[in-house]
Design a protein around this motif. Structure first.
Motif, PDB file in Angstrom:
ATOM      1  N   LEU B 435       0.829  -1.205   0.000  1.00 39.90           N
ATOM      2  CA  LEU B 435       0.000   0.000   0.000  1.00 39.90           C
ATOM      3  C   LEU B 435       0.861   1.251   0.000  1.00 39.90           C
ATOM      4  CD1 LEU B 435      -2.922  -0.904   2.450  1.00 39.90           C
ATOM      5  CD2 LEU B 435      -3.032  -0.591  -0.023  1.00 39.90           C
ATOM      6  N   ALA B 436       1.881   1.229   0.850  1.00 38.31           N
ATOM      7  CA  ALA B 436       2.768   2.391   0.936  1.00 38.31           C
ATOM      8  C   ALA B 436       3.474   2.608  -0.400  1.00 38.31           C
ATOM      9  CB  ALA B 436       3.785   2.179   2.056  1.00 38.31           C
ATOM     10  N   GLY B 437       3.868   1.504  -1.025  1.00 36.52           N
ATOM     11  CA  GLY B 437       4.532   1.588  -2.328  1.00 36.52           C
ATOM     12  C   GLY B 437       3.605   2.201  -3.369  1.00 36.52           C
ATOM     13  N   ALA B 438       2.362   1.729  -3.380  1.00 33.79           N
ATOM     14  CA  ALA B 438       1.395   2.236  -4.350  1.00 33.79           C
ATOM     15  C   ALA B 438       1.128   3.722  -4.121  1.00 33.79           C
ATOM     16  CB  ALA B 438       0.091   1.452  -4.237  1.00 33.79           C
ATOM     17  N   ARG B 439       1.012   4.093  -2.858  1.00 35.66           N
ATOM     18  CA  ARG B 439       0.767   5.483  -2.487  1.00 35.66           C
ATOM     19  C   ARG B 439       1.890   6.376  -3.006  1.00 35.66           C
ATOM     20  NH1 ARG B 439       1.040   9.830  -1.375  1.00 35.66           N
ATOM     21  NH2 ARG B 439       0.493  11.135   0.395  1.00 35.66           N
ATOM     22  N   GLU B 440       3.109   5.864  -2.850  1.00 32.52           N
ATOM     23  CA  GLU B 440       4.300   6.584  -3.273  1.00 32.52           C
ATOM     24  C   GLU B 440       4.302   6.766  -4.804  1.00 32.52           C
ATOM     25  OE1 GLU B 440       6.464   7.807  -1.278  1.00 32.52           O
ATOM     26  OE2 GLU B 440       8.019   8.410  -2.736  1.00 32.52           O
ATOM     27  N   GLU B 441       3.913   5.694  -5.498  1.00 36.95           N
ATOM     28  CA  GLU B 441       4.030   5.712  -6.957  1.00 36.95           C
ATOM     29  C   GLU B 441       2.908   6.461  -7.660  1.00 36.95           C
ATOM     30  OE1 GLU B 441       6.175   1.346  -7.342  1.00 36.95           O
ATOM     31  OE2 GLU B 441       4.238   1.708  -8.304  1.00 36.95           O
ATOM     32  N   VAL B 442       1.752   6.493  -7.031  1.00 34.81           N
ATOM     33  CA  VAL B 442       0.583   6.942  -7.777  1.00 34.81           C
ATOM     34  C   VAL B 442       0.414   8.468  -7.748  1.00 34.81           C
ATOM     35  CG1 VAL B 442      -1.158   6.826  -5.934  1.00 34.81           C
ATOM     36  CG2 VAL B 442      -1.802   6.316  -8.295  1.00 34.81           C
ATOM     37  N   GLU B 443       0.974   9.119  -6.749  1.00 39.22           N
ATOM     38  CA  GLU B 443       0.634  10.524  -6.557  1.00 39.22           C
ATOM     39  C   GLU B 443       1.018  11.393  -7.752  1.00 39.22           C
ATOM     40  OE1 GLU B 443       1.534  12.171  -2.728  1.00 39.22           O
ATOM     41  OE2 GLU B 443       1.523  14.234  -3.502  1.00 39.22           O
ATOM     42  N   CYS B 444       2.272  11.306  -8.176  1.00 36.85           N
ATOM     43  CA  CYS B 444       2.697  12.198  -9.260  1.00 36.85           C
ATOM     44  C   CYS B 444       1.983  11.911 -10.588  1.00 36.85           C
ATOM     45  CB  CYS B 444       4.212  12.182  -9.405  1.00 36.85           C
ATOM     46  SG  CYS B 444       5.014  12.918  -7.960  1.00 36.85           S
ATOM     47  N   PRO B 445       1.827  10.640 -10.982  1.00 36.35           N
ATOM     48  CA  PRO B 445       1.027  10.394 -12.190  1.00 36.35           C
ATOM     49  C   PRO B 445      -0.390  10.943 -12.059  1.00 36.35           C
ATOM     50  CG  PRO B 445       2.248   8.415 -11.599  1.00 36.35           C
ATOM     51  CD  PRO B 445       2.480   9.408 -10.492  1.00 36.35           C
ATOM     52  N   LEU B 446      -0.954  10.863 -10.869  1.00 36.94           N
ATOM     53  CA  LEU B 446      -2.316  11.368 -10.678  1.00 36.94           C
ATOM     54  C   LEU B 446      -2.356  12.892 -10.825  1.00 36.94           C
ATOM     55  CD1 LEU B 446      -5.254  10.794  -9.964  1.00 36.94           C
ATOM     56  CD2 LEU B 446      -4.650  10.795  -7.553  1.00 36.94           C
ATOM     57  N   VAL B 447      -1.363  13.543 -10.263  1.00 36.80           N
ATOM     58  CA  VAL B 447      -1.283  14.996 -10.386  1.00 36.80           C
ATOM     59  C   VAL B 447      -1.176  15.394 -11.864  1.00 36.80           C
ATOM     60  CG1 VAL B 447       0.225  16.988  -9.944  1.00 36.80           C
ATOM     61  CG2 VAL B 447      -0.301  15.386  -8.103  1.00 36.80           C
ATOM     62  N   ARG B 448      -0.323  14.646 -12.553  1.00 38.54           N
ATOM     63  CA  ARG B 448      -0.109  14.954 -13.963  1.00 38.54           C
ATOM     64  C   ARG B 448      -1.393  14.728 -14.774  1.00 38.54           C
ATOM     65  NH1 ARG B 448       4.971  12.596 -17.461  1.00 38.54           N
ATOM     66  NH2 ARG B 448       4.372  13.453 -19.482  1.00 38.54           N
ATOM     67  N   ALA B 449      -2.047  13.587 -14.537  1.00 42.46           N
ATOM     68  CA  ALA B 449      -3.281  13.282 -15.269  1.00 42.46           C
ATOM     69  C   ALA B 449      -4.353  14.341 -14.980  1.00 42.46           C
ATOM     70  CB  ALA B 449      -3.793  11.902 -14.878  1.00 42.46           C
ATOM     71  N   SER B 450      -4.418  14.733 -13.734  1.00 42.23           N
ATOM     72  CA  SER B 450      -5.421  15.723 -13.355  1.00 42.23           C
ATOM     73  C   SER B 450      -5.168  17.062 -14.052  1.00 42.23           C
ATOM     74  CB  SER B 450      -5.415  15.891 -11.830  1.00 42.23           C
ATOM     75  OG  SER B 450      -6.221  16.978 -11.468  1.00 42.23           O
ATOM     76  N   ARG B 451      -3.896  17.434 -14.119  1.00 39.97           N
ATOM     77  CA  ARG B 451      -3.545  18.696 -14.791  1.00 39.97           C
ATOM     78  C   ARG B 451      -3.922  18.637 -16.276  1.00 39.97           C
ATOM     79  NH1 ARG B 451       0.690  21.999 -13.817  1.00 39.97           N
ATOM     80  NH2 ARG B 451      -0.417  23.136 -15.442  1.00 39.97           N
ATOM     81  N   ILE B 452      -3.616  17.513 -16.902  1.00 42.36           N
ATOM     82  CA  ILE B 452      -3.919  17.381 -18.326  1.00 42.36           C
ATOM     83  C   ILE B 452      -5.436  17.422 -18.537  1.00 42.36           C
ATOM     84  CG2 ILE B 452      -3.769  15.876 -20.356  1.00 42.36           C
ATOM     85  CD1 ILE B 452      -1.176  14.775 -19.243  1.00 42.36           C
ATOM     86  N   TYR B 453      -6.145  16.702 -17.685  1.00 42.89           N
ATOM     87  CA  TYR B 453      -7.601  16.655 -17.806  1.00 42.89           C
ATOM     88  C   TYR B 453      -8.193  18.062 -17.698  1.00 42.89           C
ATOM     89  CZ  TYR B 453     -12.440  15.360 -16.700  1.00 42.89           C
ATOM     90  OH  TYR B 453     -13.813  15.242 -16.703  1.00 42.89           O
ATOM     91  N   GLU B 454      -7.735  18.777 -16.679  1.00 39.76           N
ATOM     92  CA  GLU B 454      -8.219  20.153 -16.487  1.00 39.76           C
ATOM     93  C   GLU B 454      -7.969  20.993 -17.739  1.00 39.76           C
ATOM     94  OE1 GLU B 454      -8.866  22.169 -13.169  1.00 39.76           O
ATOM     95  OE2 GLU B 454      -9.987  20.278 -13.099  1.00 39.76           O
ATOM     96  N   ALA B 455      -6.745  20.866 -18.256  1.00 42.05           N
ATOM     97  CA  ALA B 455      -6.379  21.697 -19.409  1.00 42.05           C
ATOM     98  C   ALA B 455      -7.226  21.332 -20.629  1.00 42.05           C
ATOM     99  CB  ALA B 455      -4.894  21.526 -19.728  1.00 42.05           C
ATOM    100  N   MET B 456      -7.394  20.018 -20.873  1.00 40.55           N
ATOM    101  CA  MET B 456      -8.162  19.597 -22.049  1.00 40.55           C
ATOM    102  C   MET B 456      -9.615  20.035 -21.924  1.00 40.55           C
ATOM    103  SD  MET B 456      -5.739  18.352 -23.738  1.00 40.55           S
ATOM    104  CE  MET B 456      -6.637  17.921 -25.233  1.00 40.55           C
ATOM    105  N   CYS B 457     -10.148  19.940 -20.718  1.00 41.14           N
ATOM    106  CA  CYS B 457     -11.553  20.294 -20.533  1.00 41.14           C
ATOM    107  C   CYS B 457     -11.760  21.803 -20.536  1.00 41.14           C
ATOM    108  CB  CYS B 457     -12.099  19.683 -19.247  1.00 41.14           C
ATOM    109  SG  CYS B 457     -12.327  17.900 -19.413  1.00 41.14           S
ATOM    110  N   LYS B 458     -10.733  22.518 -20.145  1.00 41.28           N
ATOM    111  CA  LYS B 458     -10.832  23.967 -20.201  1.00 41.28           C
ATOM    112  C   LYS B 458     -10.880  24.403 -21.667  1.00 41.28           C
ATOM    113  CE  LYS B 458      -8.896  27.872 -17.728  1.00 41.28           C
ATOM    114  NZ  LYS B 458      -7.749  28.339 -16.973  1.00 41.28           N
TER     115      LYS B 458
END
Lengths: 496, 518
Positions: B435-458
């Protein structure tokens, strides 16, 4: 009854009784006597009165007397419209009767305003919905300021195919009746048809709530959040606000809040809140469902029994003006059966069939009465109808379970027809589990008692009904017209 | 937004016994590279067709043998064409193969969600197709299968005025199949216009026996998903017609406007079942089957149909192995069926599906759906929480979708589920360490995906995938908050959007052969 509740009731009741020229009893009498002329005169006068308590009365009359299954009321309403086709009050009263018909022809299992899931009942529901649309439209066109017409029109706008512009009607409604009930109606309409429900609630509450003297935006958002179960963050916020306000009008939503969010574990308080939901007409199934949850939350299993009793008391009162409501009658007949009053249960059950014949639960109750009287083959007939009414849904497994128990308990040996019927239901049940698998939930797991009884029956199929084991499952399904056919032999089922 | 090619199976599929033998003969000759025999067979078939004025067997032959994504047949077809460079039969065959390849390379998404690479592949295959159509028509300009191919090509804007070609085709072969080619080519989301369609129906339809302008207008209305009065008129006209070949339209109307008619259920089942044999379009069929199971409450019928459809798909894939769209449909439904029935996918099933992967890549390397299949295989092997192993596939998926908001959203949703479990939002069977490993790995990809999503939808708020409210609207909001509060991923959080967009990764088709096991 707690003292403050009593006081509250008196405070509300007093001014009305003092001021009213018309009251609900008078209108009820007119409906029973079929006095159309006086009915039209009385209602027209009431519809022009903009005094708050009179508006409240008009709403109450619409809701309890017009939105009704009472054959005499309905006959008078139809007569009224026939004699005075351009009367706005006749139109709006008939619109409410038509709305009740949407409820009566709707799915027996949901809120009552959902389309039935079986194909053969759908057209009839769509027609009754269309009729209600048209009457509500006509009523509003005839008298744009008739509060009952506005309410009926808004009510029908919740349904997808309508979705007309509501703002102008909302504005008018707020100019005539700027009160809590009006706003709750608007919220129900706007949330009911919105894609983003929370946004619709916020928009409506912010546009209108402060126009009402007895209401404000916070109260509006609290009620909206819990009555329509909005998005999580809105529920959280509403829960926090609700905790700060002490207002008995919010008991019903407070109960929902407790139910969703937990927190209050004080049994007496929770019972009281739960009971408070009986202040409005509720669906018996929903009330008992929440009672079960309350019983679980408070670790008081007996509470379910208490809830049944309290509901039954209330039902007799509601049945007075809505005597053929199939869900009330279903519940009543169930309670009578639990009390071993079988003759009375059967009588009520037959009344319930008039509108409730598409409901699978009703046929199970009917079968249970027959099984109790050791009429295994008559009970089996109802079981077959129940299986047909279940319409290839996973509920079929419960039908099998119940039937299986009855056969095992029976003192006389079952006939072949009974055994083959059980076999057929079991094979269909197994087929459903094969199709839905995991999606059906635990009921289809090999170790589940309900599923085990199905496989036990199936193991007997080659012996009991060899012919069935060679038939493909898709050919075992029950005729979709069976329910109506059998119901028709028992009662005069309501015309379409 | 999927573009469906109107399939021409309707007639092409009705196979007679003689046609079967010819197909088998031709396949055998192709396999053995007996090109003179092929020439002979096609000369016969073509002569027969011209003599009888019946082009169905000839068209069926081309369809069954060459309109397939089959590398082996492709190579041999090329060899045949080289051996007989003047042959209209060989050139037409090769043109058909290139057309098929072109559409598979392009994929079925609207142009704005189709990558430049996919378009390059599409156009280069179309240029090849165009070349061979010219060869074929140089000596026999009215060779019907070559005209069919020319009409298909004209649809893409590659050669000539589609209406002119369509008229020539109908004059050369006045039959229902030619009408189908015509209607397909003149669709308004390709190069046709409403005016072209009306002209087709009014001036050409009557030349086809047992066909008329009204039938044509009905088909045109549905082929172009018309709305309003045109569609209303089409449905009204349909009610008064009984031509069996309109069943493919009838079933659509029985499932919508006519669904409460007393015979609706019967008709739907009849047509749905029959469509397996003469007009099977896998995606459409499976979607409809799902609706029949749930909305129309026909679980047993749907289960039977699904089984039959999966068998047909498997059979088709054998001769059409690089058709990644078929493979993708087969993959998705195999996984779904297994999960529904058993709650899991067996390693054996996943191995069978994984074996399709290298073939899927041949023409599907620019397809977001194919990369999603790869991601799912990887997730199955390494565990759904191993975000790092899945990311290369996701990068390709998102890139080749042109950063389509619904694709980005689906990626973000996958990441958010991992985040939710890793931060204790939902139960999990993983160890604390995992779980700790997944938590560590997922945050930055999630931030990046969220930023892209926001930009595309904007940039395009009304795009599909952007305007979802209610419960479905909540997780992007959560992802946005995580992104805003993230301390760890400051690069992704503050970088310009140009720096965040995904670029493609080179992934070997043999990646799953190298010992990554669950």
């Amino acid at each position: 009854m707690k003292l403050w509740t009593l006081t509250f009731a008196l405070v509300l009741a007093l001014p009305w009784n003092a001021a009213f020229a018309t009251d609900i009893d008078e209108v009820r009498t007119l409906l029973l006597n079929g006095d159309v002329d006086r009915l039209d005169a009385t209602m027209s006068e009431l519809s022009k009165d903009t005094e708050a308590s009179r508006i409240h009365l008009y709403r109450e009359i619409s809701d309890t007397l017009f939105r009704s299954s009472h054959p005499t009321y309905l006959a008078t309403l139809a007569d009224w419209l026939e004699q005075k086709p351009s009367s706005g009050t006749a139109l709006s009263a008939n619109a409410w009767a038509a709305i009740n018909n949407v409820y009566l022809t709707g799915s027996p299992y949901g809120s009552g305003f959902e389309m039935p899931n079986l194909h053969e009942f759908q057209q009839r529901w769509i027609q009754s919905r269309q009729r209600a649309f048209e009457l509500a439209e006509q009523a509003l066109r005839t008298d744009q300021r008739n509060i009952s017409a506005i309410d009926a029109w808004l009510f029908m706008q919740r349904f997808k195919p309508a979705k007309g512009e509501t703002t102008h009607v909302a504005t008018r409604l707020m100019s005539i009746a700027p009160n809590r009930q009006s706003i709750r109606n608007l919220v129900a309409t706007n949330v009911g048809r919105a894609q983003v429900r929370g946004r619709a609630a916020i928009d409506t509450c912010h546009s209108y709530a402060n126009l009402a003297q007895d209401y404000n935006r916070t109260l509006c958002m609290i009620e909206a959040a819990f009555e329509h179960i909005l998005e999580n963050d809105l529920l959280d916020q509403a829960g926090k606000e609700l905790a700060k306000i002490d207002d008995p009008r919010l008991d019903t939503v407070r109960f929902v809040a407790e139910n969703i969010q937990g927190g209050e574990k004080d049994a007496t308080a929770l019972f009281r809140l739960h009971r408070s939901t009986l202040a409005r007409r509720v669906e018996p199934g929903e009330y008992i469902g929440t009672a079960q949850r309350v019983a679980w939350l408070t670790d008081t299993p007996d509470y379910v029994e208490t809830a049944h009793d309290e509901l039954s008391g209330q039902l007799d009162q509601w049945l007075r003006d809505d005597p053929l409501n199939p869900r009330y009658l279903l519940h009543k007949s169930y309670v009578l059966q639990q009390r071993s009053e079988y003759a009375a249960a059967r009588k009520v059950w037959k009344q319930a069939l008039v509108h409730g014949w598409p409901d699978l639960n009703l046929w199970i109750i009917g079968a249970m009465t027959e099984f109790h009287d050791e009429n295994l083959s008559e009970g089996a007939k109802y079981i077959e109808v129940a299986a047909a009414a279940a319409g290839n849904k996973i509920e079929l497994l419960s039908v099998h379970q119940m039937f299986d128990n009855a056969i095992k308990k029976s003192h006389s040996p079952p006939q072949d027809g009974v055994l083959c019927l059980r076999a057929r239901i079991a094979l269909l049940s197994k087929g459903l589990c094969d199709v839905y698998g995991q999606m059906a939930g635990s009921i289809c797991r090999p170790d589940h008692p309900v599923f085990k009884s199905v496989t036990d029956t199936i193991s007997l199929v080659p012996k009991n009904c060899p012919r069935l084991s060679e038939t493909p499952v898709s050919e075992l399904t029950f005729s979709s017209t069976l329910t109506k056919e059998v119901a028709g032999t028992l009662v005069n089922i309501a015309a379409e | 937004m999927r573009i469906y090619l109107i399939s021409l199976f309707t007639i092409l599929w009705t196979s007679s016994a003689t046609a079967e033998t010819t197909i088998d003969d031709v396949l055998a000759a192709l396999a053995e590279q007996e090109f003179s025999l092929l020439e002979e067979r096609f000369a016969e078939a073509s002569g027969d067709a011209n003599e009888k004025g019946d082009y169905r067997p000839l068209r069926q032959l081309y369809f069954a043998v060459f309109e397939k994504a089959n590398s082996e047949r492709f190579a041999k077809t090329k060899a045949w064409q080289s051996a007989f460079p003047q042959s209209p039969f060989a050139a037409t065959a090769l043109a058909k193969v290139h057309l098929k390849r072109a559409f598979l390379l392009r994929g079925a998404m609207a142009s704005r969600y189709t990558s430049p690479e996919a378009f390059d592949g599409f156009h280069s295959e179309l240029r090849e197709a165009s070349r061979y159509i010219e060869v074929a028509r140089r000596h026999t300009p009215e060779f019907v299968p070559a005209l069919d191919a020319a009409v298909d090509l004209a649809m893409t804007g590659h050669s000539g005025d589609p209406l002119v070609l369509v008229n020539r085709l109908i004059d050369a072969a006045p039959d229902y199949t030619s009408m189908q080619f015509a209607i397909s080519a003149l669709r308004t989301n390709w190069s046709g216009s409403l005016r072209d369609n009306i002209q087709l129906c009014v001036t050409m339809a009557h030349k086809v026996p047992d066909y008329d302008a009204e039938l044509c207008l009905i088909e045109v209305a549905f082929a172009n998903k018309a709305k309003g009065p045109l569609m209303d008129a089409a449905i009204e006209a349909l009610a008064n017609r009984d031509e069996p070949f309109l069943d493919y339209i009838r079933i659509k109307v029985y499932m919508t406007q006519w669904r409460y008619e007393p015979n609706a259920l019967e008709e739907i089942q009849r047509i749905h079942r029959a469509s397996l044999a003469w007009n099977f379009k896998p995606d459409e069929f499976m979607i409809r089957n799902g609706i029949l199971q749930t909305t129309f409450n026909l679980p047993f019928f749907a289960a039977e149909m699904e089984e039959a459809a999966m068998q047909t798909l498997a059979k088709w894939l054998k001769v059409d192995p690089q058709n990644h769209r078929l493979a993708n449909t087969y993959f998705r439904h195999s996984v779904r069926r297994s999960e529904m029935r058993y709650g899991e996918i067996s390693p054996e099933l996943m191995q069978d599906l994984t074996d399709m992967w290298p073939d899927m890549l041949v023409l599907g390397r620019f397809s977001p759906d194919v990369w999603e299949v790869g991601r799912q295989i990887m997730a199955f092997r390494r565990g759904w929480h191993d975000v790092v192993a899945q990311l290369p596939f996701v990068r390709n998926r998102v890139y080749f979708s042109n950063h389509n908001p619904s694709v980005v959203r689906s990626h973000m949703s996958d990441l958010y589920s991992v985040w939710d479990v890793a931060t204790g939002g939902s139960g999990s069977s993983l160890t604390a360490e995992q779980l700790a490993g997944a938590r560590e790995e997922v945050e930055c990809p999630l931030v990046r995906a969220s930023r892209i999503y926001e930009a595309m939808c904007k940039a395009d708020p009304r795009a599909i995938g952007c305007n979802i409210g209610g419960w479905g609207g909540i997780f992007p909001e959560h992802a946005r908050r995580i992104s805003k509060n993230s301390k760890k991923c400051s690069a992704g959080k503050d970088a310009g959007i140009e720096a965040l967009v995904y670029t493609p990764v080179d992934i070997s088709p043999n990646i799953f052969k190298e010992g990554v096991q669950k």
